[in-house]
Scaffold this active site. Sequence first.
Site, PDB file in Angstrom:
ATOM      1  CE  LYS A 254      34.265  38.185  34.801  1.00 34.28           C
ATOM      2  NZ  LYS A 254      34.131  37.357  33.603  1.00 34.28           N
TER       3      LYS A 254
ATOM      4  CG  ASP B 194      32.196  33.306  37.277  1.00 34.24           C
ATOM      5  OD1 ASP B 194      32.540  34.453  36.960  1.00 34.24           O
ATOM      6  OD2 ASP B 194      31.705  32.499  36.475  1.00 34.24           O
TER       7      ASP B 194
ATOM      8  CE  LYS C 111      25.479  32.238  35.462  1.00 39.84           C
ATOM      9  NZ  LYS C 111      26.055  33.194  34.511  1.00 39.84           N
TER      10      LYS C 111
ATOM     11  NE  ARG D 232      30.548  39.357  39.968  1.00 38.75           N
ATOM     12  CZ  ARG D 232      30.218  38.285  39.256  1.00 38.75           C
ATOM     13  NH1 ARG D 232      31.172  37.460  38.816  1.00 38.75           N
ATOM     14  NH2 ARG D 232      28.956  38.020  38.984  1.00 38.75           N
TER      15      ARG D 232
ATOM     16  N   GLY E  96      26.171  38.032  30.064  1.00 33.19           N
ATOM     17  CA  GLY E  96      27.302  38.261  29.161  1.00 33.19           C
ATOM     18  C   GLY E  96      27.536  37.064  28.247  1.00 33.19           C
TER      19      GLY E  96
HETATM   20  C1  S3P Z   1      31.703  32.392  31.327  1.00 32.04           C
HETATM   21  C2  S3P Z   1      33.001  32.856  31.305  1.00 32.04           C
HETATM   22  C3  S3P Z   1      33.523  33.805  32.282  1.00 32.04           C
HETATM   23  C4  S3P Z   1      32.669  33.872  33.539  1.00 32.04           C
HETATM   24  C5  S3P Z   1      31.211  33.950  33.222  1.00 32.04           C
HETATM   25  C6  S3P Z   1      30.762  32.767  32.388  1.00 32.04           C
HETATM   26  C7  S3P Z   1      31.270  31.475  30.251  1.00 32.04           C
HETATM   27  O1  S3P Z   1      33.572  35.088  31.694  1.00 32.04           O
HETATM   28  O2  S3P Z   1      33.037  34.968  34.343  1.00 32.04           O
HETATM   29  O3  S3P Z   1      30.448  33.974  34.417  1.00 32.04           O
HETATM   30  O4  S3P Z   1      30.195  30.856  30.378  1.00 32.04           O
HETATM   31  O5  S3P Z   1      32.005  31.345  29.267  1.00 32.04           O
HETATM   32  P1  S3P Z   1      34.783  35.523  30.714  1.00 32.04           P
HETATM   33  O6  S3P Z   1      34.900  34.501  29.670  1.00 32.04           O
HETATM   34  O7  S3P Z   1      34.404  36.859  30.162  1.00 32.04           O
HETATM   35  O8  S3P Z   1      35.992  35.614  31.599  1.00 32.04           O
END
Ligand code: S3P
Length: 443
Positions: free
Chosen positions: A356, A329, A33, A360, A105
């Site tokens: 998150k 994650d 992803k 969580r 996010g």
């Molecule tokens: C992600 C970074 C992480 C992760 C999210 C995906 C990314 O978040 O928890 O599921 O794709 O850069 P953070 O960068 O906010 O820690």
Amino acid sequence: MSQDSNSNHETQDTVKVSPVNRVRGELRFPGDKSISHRAAMISSLAEGVSTLKNFSSAQDCAATLACLAALGVKLERNADTVVIEGAGVTGLVQPQGMLDAQNSGTTMRLLAGILAGQSFAGTITGDSSLRARPMLRVAEPLRLMGAAVETQANGCAPIRIQGRRPLQAIHYRLPIASAQIKSALLLAGLAANGITTVVEPATTRDHTERMLPAFGGSIAKQGNVCSVAGGQNLHSCDLSIPGDISSAAFFVAAAVALPGSNLTVREVGLNPTRNAFLTVLRNLGADITITNEQLVGGEPTGTLQVRHVELDKRATLEISGALVSNLIDELPLLAFLAASLGCGMNLRDAKELRVKESDRIAATVANLARMGARIEERSDGWQLQGGDKLRGARLDAFGDHRIAMAGAVAALCADGPSEIAGARNAVAVSLPEFWELLAAVTD
Ligand code: S3P
């Protein structure tokens, strides 16, 4: 595993998960992803046509594609292949209406970095979960770069970004370890008038840094400091995206926990900034071997073979400090797995889990307590005591894909059936195929 067939809406989204004997078979997962988001965004900023194979099936990544299309990027999707005609670093067009990042996010924060370097204003919104997550962490450094960024009074989305061209390059020390914010600033840095440097307090996933060179970008990285020069042009690139290790982790966990299991996972991402889940399990004594290691589009991949062995139930997993970002994650899953194995887990320094897709920490503690685990909530983690087999219980997905899937793994190993409210559809955020894949490898 069985699934109920009640008719009202709430129960339709409830999944009944019964204990199984073991996990056996071979799986290949849809593309990672995090890497898929970046591949779509960077292809959109490149010149020329990029073909992305094994693109993630996650709803989150579909949200990214829809936002890019709304910004004038020409793209086509055919099953797991996405073809993108790039618009150039500053060539996006003003969207009609708000961009909807849905639950994602990564979409919202990385796109904010890209919009900051355009010559128009755009607003990004999301679902109720995303609209409750902190956005000042991305708004503040983008303001320092000269973009006008407005959040809601509580620092959340919708977030409006009036881009500026060129942006002002900055040297920025991230107050929180976040790959999303690092990536947003590196993408914004491509449209800045100098060298943008980002310093991380702890190593986070480095997919953006690995991918930019594949598209002809130059980026300097030393330890936790990375720099990108503005004014670069990117060219198109054909990529095959490795399977998502964070999705595979649920199946690996089930195979580690259930006697008689033997699971093969082919062509999965093994990026060292994402593989601590495997390391922690191997340190516990789990039999996980890696073969066929290759570099695909700058990302390490390989085949995992997981064979169940009895593990020491007296062990307690101690997780804190720099390890947290690599496992971010997988932390709820690790707690559900530790509890299923009868082991303890002591988690600290993970207060990011509270912001998150759900809180969580609260969600993990609530669900595990319902299954009879002795677990205490802490502001920045939890303390789980080793103990007896978990009991089947009524769990809640709390609107969070990973909480739904972690609960399902524990339910497979419990002493009776469980129900997980809100779990059937929640999984689609990262792995719509979750329930089918689980049914295919469990008996
Ligand atoms: C992600 C970074 C992480 C992760 C999210 C995906 C990314 O978040 O928890 O599921 O794709 O850069 P953070 O960068 O906010 O820690």
